[in-house]
Each structure stands twice: as structure tokens, then as C-alpha cells.
Motif scaffolding. Structure first.
Motif, mmCIF file in Angstrom:
data_model
loop_
_atom_site.group_PDB
_atom_site.id
_atom_site.type_symbol
_atom_site.label_atom_id
_atom_site.label_comp_id
_atom_site.label_asym_id
_atom_site.label_seq_id
_atom_site.Cartn_x
_atom_site.Cartn_y
_atom_site.Cartn_z
ATOM 1 N N ASN A 88 35.248 -17.217 -47.296
ATOM 2 C CA ASN A 88 34.699 -18.516 -47.656
ATOM 3 C C ASN A 88 35.845 -19.528 -47.695
ATOM 4 N N PRO A 89 35.961 -20.414 -46.682
ATOM 5 C CA PRO A 89 37.088 -21.349 -46.660
ATOM 6 C C PRO A 89 36.982 -22.440 -47.717
ATOM 7 N N GLU A 90 35.785 -22.710 -48.234
ATOM 8 C CA GLU A 90 35.643 -23.721 -49.280
ATOM 9 C C GLU A 90 36.285 -23.246 -50.586
ATOM 10 N N GLY A 91 35.976 -22.018 -50.988
ATOM 11 C CA GLY A 91 36.523 -21.473 -52.225
ATOM 12 C C GLY A 91 37.786 -20.668 -52.039
ATOM 13 N N ARG A 92 38.181 -20.461 -50.748
ATOM 14 C CA ARG A 92 39.324 -19.603 -50.438
ATOM 15 C C ARG A 92 39.184 -18.262 -51.152
ATOM 16 N N GLU A 93 38.088 -17.584 -50.858
ATOM 17 C CA GLU A 93 37.771 -16.296 -51.470
ATOM 18 C C GLU A 93 36.892 -15.508 -50.510
ATOM 19 N N TYR A 94 36.618 -14.256 -50.881
ATOM 20 C CA TYR A 94 35.874 -13.349 -50.019
ATOM 21 C C TYR A 94 34.595 -12.875 -50.714
ATOM 22 N N LEU A 95 33.540 -12.701 -49.915
ATOM 23 C CA LEU A 95 32.350 -11.988 -50.360
ATOM 24 C C LEU A 95 32.380 -10.608 -49.731
ATOM 25 N N VAL A 96 32.266 -9.559 -50.559
ATOM 26 C CA VAL A 96 32.178 -8.180 -50.087
ATOM 27 C C VAL A 96 30.857 -7.612 -50.572
ATOM 28 N N ILE A 97 30.104 -7.005 -49.653
ATOM 29 C CA ILE A 97 28.840 -6.339 -50.004
ATOM 30 C C ILE A 97 28.816 -4.980 -49.320
ATOM 31 N N TYR A 98 28.321 -3.981 -50.025
ATOM 32 C CA TYR A 98 28.162 -2.658 -49.428
ATOM 33 C C TYR A 98 27.073 -1.898 -50.164
ATOM 34 N N GLY A 99 26.666 -0.769 -49.571
ATOM 35 C CA GLY A 99 25.649 0.071 -50.195
ATOM 36 C C GLY A 99 26.270 1.017 -51.206
ATOM 37 N N ASP A 100 25.566 1.207 -52.329
ATOM 38 C CA ASP A 100 26.044 2.112 -53.381
ATOM 39 C C ASP A 100 24.843 2.684 -54.115
ATOM 40 N N ARG A 101 24.831 3.975 -54.293
ATOM 41 C CA ARG A 101 23.689 4.628 -54.935
ATOM 42 C C ARG A 101 23.935 4.825 -56.426
ATOM 43 N N GLY A 102 22.977 4.339 -57.238
ATOM 44 C CA GLY A 102 22.975 4.675 -58.650
ATOM 45 C C GLY A 102 23.688 3.704 -59.561
ATOM 46 N N LEU A 103 24.237 2.619 -59.059
ATOM 47 C CA LEU A 103 24.927 1.688 -59.952
ATOM 48 C C LEU A 103 23.933 0.908 -60.811
ATOM 49 N N PHE A 104 22.908 0.359 -60.174
ATOM 50 C CA PHE A 104 21.890 -0.389 -60.903
ATOM 51 C C PHE A 104 20.612 0.427 -61.120
ATOM 52 N N ASN A 105 20.355 1.398 -60.243
ATOM 53 C CA ASN A 105 19.219 2.321 -60.375
ATOM 54 C C ASN A 105 19.491 3.511 -59.471
ATOM 55 N N SER A 106 18.487 4.302 -59.184
ATOM 56 C CA SER A 106 18.699 5.528 -58.407
ATOM 57 C C SER A 106 18.669 5.294 -56.907
ATOM 58 N N TRP A 107 18.408 4.072 -56.449
ATOM 59 C CA TRP A 107 18.323 3.790 -55.026
ATOM 60 C C TRP A 107 19.710 3.510 -54.431
ATOM 61 N N GLN A 108 19.773 3.609 -53.097
ATOM 62 C CA GLN A 108 20.937 3.117 -52.365
ATOM 63 C C GLN A 108 20.763 1.612 -52.212
ATOM 64 N N ASN A 109 21.501 0.835 -52.996
ATOM 65 C CA ASN A 109 21.296 -0.609 -53.063
ATOM 66 C C ASN A 109 22.520 -1.380 -52.603
ATOM 67 N N ASN A 110 22.320 -2.659 -52.335
ATOM 68 C CA ASN A 110 23.423 -3.550 -52.008
ATOM 69 C C ASN A 110 24.099 -4.032 -53.292
ATOM 70 N N ILE A 111 25.416 -3.880 -53.362
ATOM 71 C CA ILE A 111 26.155 -4.454 -54.475
ATOM 72 C C ILE A 111 27.220 -5.388 -53.912
ATOM 73 N N GLY A 112 27.512 -6.461 -54.648
ATOM 74 C CA GLY A 112 28.413 -7.476 -54.139
ATOM 75 C C GLY A 112 29.543 -7.805 -55.085
ATOM 76 N N PHE A 113 30.601 -8.390 -54.520
ATOM 77 C CA PHE A 113 31.770 -8.843 -55.269
ATOM 78 C C PHE A 113 32.273 -10.130 -54.640
ATOM 79 N N ILE A 114 32.770 -11.036 -55.462
ATOM 80 C CA ILE A 114 33.564 -12.166 -54.996
ATOM 81 C C ILE A 114 35.018 -11.837 -55.314
ATOM 82 N N LEU A 115 35.873 -11.855 -54.281
ATOM 83 C CA LEU A 115 37.285 -11.524 -54.442
ATOM 84 C C LEU A 115 38.140 -12.768 -54.249
ATOM 85 N N ASN A 116 39.196 -12.880 -55.045
ATOM 86 C CA ASN A 116 40.201 -13.901 -54.818
ATOM 87 C C ASN A 116 41.002 -13.567 -53.556
#
Length: 536
Positions: free
Chosen positions: A178-206
Motif C-alpha cells: 500500500n503506497p499510501e500508508g507505506r505498509e503491507y497487507l498479508v492474507i493467507y488461509g489458516d485453520r482453527g484460529l477463529f473457528n474450525s474452518w480453513q479461513n482467511n486471516i489478515g495482517f497489516i505490516l509496517n
């Protein structure tokens, strides 16, 4: 360097002077295959699933991929560590705008037993660095996401390190700068973090890779989600993320839908979007591997995916084509889904970019039209997969002839497109499986290489090369000044981008006017003399 400031202004003045030259018009109809099916990395180990990014500061591409196999070929049963068959690493190569592989092979995660999958890469125009993400683990059900930062030449600056320590089913990431905020969006699949499904979880990184926000859910977390990809909208400072969605069925083997989510710059979900949910309808299909591109001219997205239509009563009607749908900037559907490609047999794995100077899209895909198999045979039964491409107008309608990017024997599969707007050239990279008996060879053990095709505007588009040649002293002086002076400051990096932007225009003009070429050469000769005096 007492004259460094003067030199920057002198070169800047020269660049501004060249802006007075009228642009030489050239369009997509003049583009052609410039370098066909060339080696990016052919072993001796096996290379898989490339991804690539264009670097506008250095005017080159970076290709990243996974490599697998033992480190040597003279292995016997019971041999030492470097003969383990499941050693996997994350590697990369730099590629020039002319399709030349630059420098030595790069290794961003060393060979280790276990699994590393589908690395993704993005470029930071402010720091001239790459951010790379990939899953890593000893078992596909015990994986965690890793990140790596490198400089523009691929030297490691940070990592590989765990993004979010969690030994689970992390898979199939995407990273967006993201050139406006000079940061990154990362998304990937992860099972069991929010529930038992394989779901998308995201992070904003500096910029340094540290987590600013996350983990946060992407989508409503109902059912399994796989293969997220996304695009940034600078007009609204938002992201559109798309994925395979299995909320209507029990597992990923059954027919899939395509969903998306519009996120704000902090990762908050604005709206979830049913891009293609035809579950239960008479003509329902199995939609997979979505991809997308943002159109800044119309402030909208085009999402594309492969779709398989099932007919259990008439299996010969089974087949796969590429469909698409326009999504407005606010996440609403702009109209119905439409078919883009539906040739005989199977078309899948689309990759698409928007080309702003043409106001058109360019899309590549994997094709099995020439494998000789009946319509009902699945794609993985084919022993002949090819890479094709086509232009689409701004509505997603194909225009012009299809472009055969690679039509050799075996598999040319999973092509990914990146565009160089300076030279008006595309690099398309894919993995090439070379085992003829693909039905009996274990998938992970089939020989594979990363190859590419360069497509775009022909001719020399670098000003220095057009005047002095590739290996001249003058070209070396200009390169050294670029690398050792201009690249060290934001102002210098901006000047480099201006140079690359206008070089193709000037070269075109020089081709048509020899007197003008002499004038340009005299001007550059004068600047080169200043550079030589500065060094002395």
C-alpha cells in the motif's frame, strides 16, 4: 562528492529537455513475442509455482518460486541429509526487460525437509525492497507463515522468520504493498484460529515487517476458504480480496463458489461480496482459482476465475472455461458474470493485469485444447498443457487474436503475468513439468522447471543502449552513476523512473531522425564528461 548536487540537476535538466519531444505513438496491436519459452531456472532440482513482480526503480522483474529435491543426484538409500528427496527451498531470479536472467541464483529460504508452498512477492517503491511471504513446515497440516525482506538485488535484509508463530495449516498467502500508508497487507488461509474452518486471516505490516494490525478475519468465516488474492485501490485506499469459498458444501472436493471482501486500509471488512454463488441452481458450476486486476480509469475491478460445468448425464459436456465479473469500487456487482474464454477442452488458472496506457486488460491462462483427450477428461489427465494469453477491452471482452505463449510438449502450467509499463512489455512465467508419463509419475517428483515468455513492444527501448551499446564504457558510466548516486536518494530514484519512462519515446524518435539522434548523443556526451570529471 562536491559536484553531486550539480550533476543531479544537470541530469534532471536533461530529462526535462527531452520531455519536449512529442510522444511516438505505439499500441497493443504492435506488440509481439520477443523471447519465447526461455529458461528462468531449470534445475538441477525441481522448480515450482513461480510468482513475479516488476521493479520500476531498477526496471526489471523478480521471479520467486519453490525448489524441491535432493541437493545432489549421486544418492543411494540411506545417504546423508543432502540426499533427502523432500528438501525444499524458496529461490528467486532477476530478469531484465529483454528477458535476460541477471546475476546469480538467489536463495531466500535454505533447503530443509518438509514443505514450502506458493511464495508471493511485492515491491516497495520507497525503499526499493521486496517483501516475500510463504508457508513453511514439516507437514502440510503443521505449517506457519514466514516473511522475508530483501534489497533490490535480492540480498536478505530480514528473515525468513515466522510472521505469526502458530503451528497450524497456514497456506496460500498473498502480499500487497500500500503506497499510501507505506505498509503491507498479508492474507493467507489458516485453520482453527477463529473457528474450525480453513479461513482467511489478515495482517497489516509496517515496512520493516512488524505487525501493525492483526490477525483479523477476512470474510464471514463460514466454511472453508482457499487461494486468496487481492488488489489495492489507491483512489479509495481500499483492498479487494477474492477467494475460493466452500460455505455451501462440506469440503473443498465439492463444487466451489467465488467470494470477495472489500477492506479498508486498516483491514476492516466494509462488505462481503458473493462474486459467483450459484449453489443449488440447475446450471451450477465449480468455480476455482480467482484472480483480479484494478482499473484506475473506471475505478473498478475485474475478477476472473475458471469454472467447471458438470453434467452427470452427459459427461462429454464437462469442461472448463474462464469467466469474469466487474466489481465496483464500493463492492457492489456492476453486472452479471460473463464468459471470457471457452475453447475446446479446458482453460484454467487465469492471471490478469490492467494496462493503463492501453486502457485494456491482458490475461494469460493454462490451456489443454491440443491434448487430444475427450471433453469429460479432467485437466490433470492431460499430458499436454499450454500457456495462452489475450487482450480484453475495459469491459472484459476479448479483442484481437489469442497469443500462444508456450505450446511445447508436457505441461506449461500456472502462468503468472507482470507488466513493465516503461518498456510496454510483459513477462509471463510458469512451471514446466517435463515428465511424459504424468499419470504414473508422483506429482511432487515429476521434473519441473520455471520458464518464461517475454511479450510486448519490439526494439531497443533503453536510451544508453541505443546510442552506445550494451558493453560500452559510456553505458557502464551511466549505470554506475545510477546505482551509486541516483539510487541513494528519493529524488534520484524519481529521476531514474523519469528516465525509464521517456527512454522508449526518445529511442523511437531517434530511429526516425538521425539528426535528432546526433543531438541527443552530443547532449549525453556532455553529461558523461561531467560524470567523469566528478569521479576524477
Amino acid at each position: 562528492m562536491k559536484k553531486a548536487g550539480f550533476l543531479v540537476y544537470a541530469v534532471l535538466g536533461f530529462a526535462l529537455l527531452l520531455f519536449m519531444i512529442p510522444e511516438v505513438n505505439a499500441n497493443w496491436e504492435e506488440m509481439e513475442i520477443l523471447k519465447y519459452n526461455f529458461d528462468i531456472d531449470v534445475g538441477p532440482r525441481n522448480q515450482w509455482y513461480p510468482w513475479l513482480e516488476y521493479n520500476p526503480i531498477d526496471n526489471e522483474f523478480m521471479v520467486v518460486y519453490r525448489t524441491t529435491g535432493p541437493l545432489r543426484d549421486n544418492c543411494d538409500p540411506g545417504d546423508e541429509y543432502d540426499c533427502l528427496p523432500d528438501l525444499q527451498s524458496i529461490d528467486a531470479r532477476r530478469v531484465s526487460p529483454d528477458g535476460v536472467v541477471l546475476g546469480d541464483p538467489l536463495q531466500w529460504s535454505p533447503p530443509e525437509p518438509g514443505h514450502k508452498h506458493a511464495p508471493k512477492i511485492t515491491h516497495n517503491i520507497f525503499t526499493n525492497e521486496y517483501m516475500v511471504v510463504f508457508p513453511r513446515g514439516y507437514d502440510t497440516s503443521v505449517m506457519e507463515m514466514n516473511i522475508t525482506r530483501t534489497d533490490n538485488l535480492g540480498n536478505l535484509l530480514y528473515g525468513p522468520a515466522s510472521l505469526y508463530p502458530r503451528q497450524n495449516d497456514a497456506a496460500l498467502p498473498v502480499v500487497i504493498f500500500n503506497p499510501e500508508g507505506r505498509e503491507y497487507l498479508v492474507i493467507y488461509g489458516d485453520r482453527g484460529l477463529f473457528n474450525s474452518w480453513q479461513n482467511n486471516i489478515g495482517f497489516i505490516l509496517n515496512e520493516d515487517g512488524n505487525i501493525r494490525t492483526g490477525p483479523f478475519p477476512v470474510g464471514n468465516q463460514s466454511g472453508d476458504m482457499y487461494a486468496p488474492l487481492g488488489a489495492y485501490n489507491p483512489s479509495n485506499d481500499t483492498y479487494l480480496v477474492v477467494w475460493e469459498d466452500f460455505r455451501n458444501v462440506a469440503d473443498w472436493i465439492q463444487p466451489c463458489d467465488i467470494y470477495g471482501a472489500l477492506l479498508d486500509a486498516d483491514g476492516n471488512m466494509i462488505v462481503e461480496i458473493p462474486i459467483m454463488d450459484d449453489f443449488g441452481m440447475p446450471d451450477a458450476g465449480d468455480a476455482r482459482v480467482p484472480n483480479l486486476a484494478y482499473n484506475p480509469d473506471k475505478n473498478e475491478f475485474l475478477v476472473v476465475w475458471e469454472v467447471k460445468k458438470y453434467s452427470l448425464d452427459e459427461p462429454d459436456l464437462m469442461g472448463v472455461g474462464i469467466r469474469g465479473r466487474i466489481i465496483n469500487a464500493d463492492g457492489t456487482l456492476a453486472g452479471p458474470a460473463f464468459t471470457i474464454i471457452d475453447e475446446p477442452r479446458i482453460q484454467h488458472w487465469p492471471s490478469i493485469v490492467y494496462v493503463q496506457d492501453e486502457q485494456k486488460y491482458f490475461m494469460a491462462w493454462t490451456d489443454t485444447r491440443d491434448d487430444g483427450l475427450p471433453a469429460g477428461e479432467p485437466w490433470y489427465g492431460s499430458e499436454d498443457m499450454d500457456c495462452y494469453a489475450t487482450w480484453l477491452d475495459d469491459t472484459g471482452t476479448p479483442i484481437g487474436d489469442e497469443i500462444p505463449l508456450a505450446t511445447g510438449d508436457d505441461w506449461q502450467m500456472s502462468g503468472v503475468v507482470s507488466y513493465n509499463p516503461v518498456e510496454k512489455r510483459f513477462l509471463i512465467a510458469w512451471y514446466d513439468r517435463q515428465a511424459m508419463n504424468l499419470n504414473t509419475t508422483p506429482f511432487a517428483e515429476a521434473p519441473s522447471a520455471v520458464r518464461g515468455t517475454l511479450y510486448g513492444m519490439p526494439g531497443t527501448t533503453c536510451l544508453a543502449l541505443a546510442i552506445y551499446g550494451e558493453y560500452s564504457e559510456e553505458t557502464d558510466i551511466m549505470r554506475n552513476f545510477r546505482d551509486n548516486v541516483l539510487k541513494q536518494t528519493p529524488e534520484g530514484q524519481s529521476l531514474i523512473k523519469l528516465y525509464y519512462q521517456w527512454s522508449p519515446v526518445i529511442v523511437k524518435a531517434m530511429e526516425k531522425d538521425e539528426a535528432f539522434k546526433d543531438e541527443v548523443k552530443q547532449t549525453i556526451d556532455g553529461i558523461l564528461q561531467l560524470l567523469v570529471e566528478e569521479v576524477e
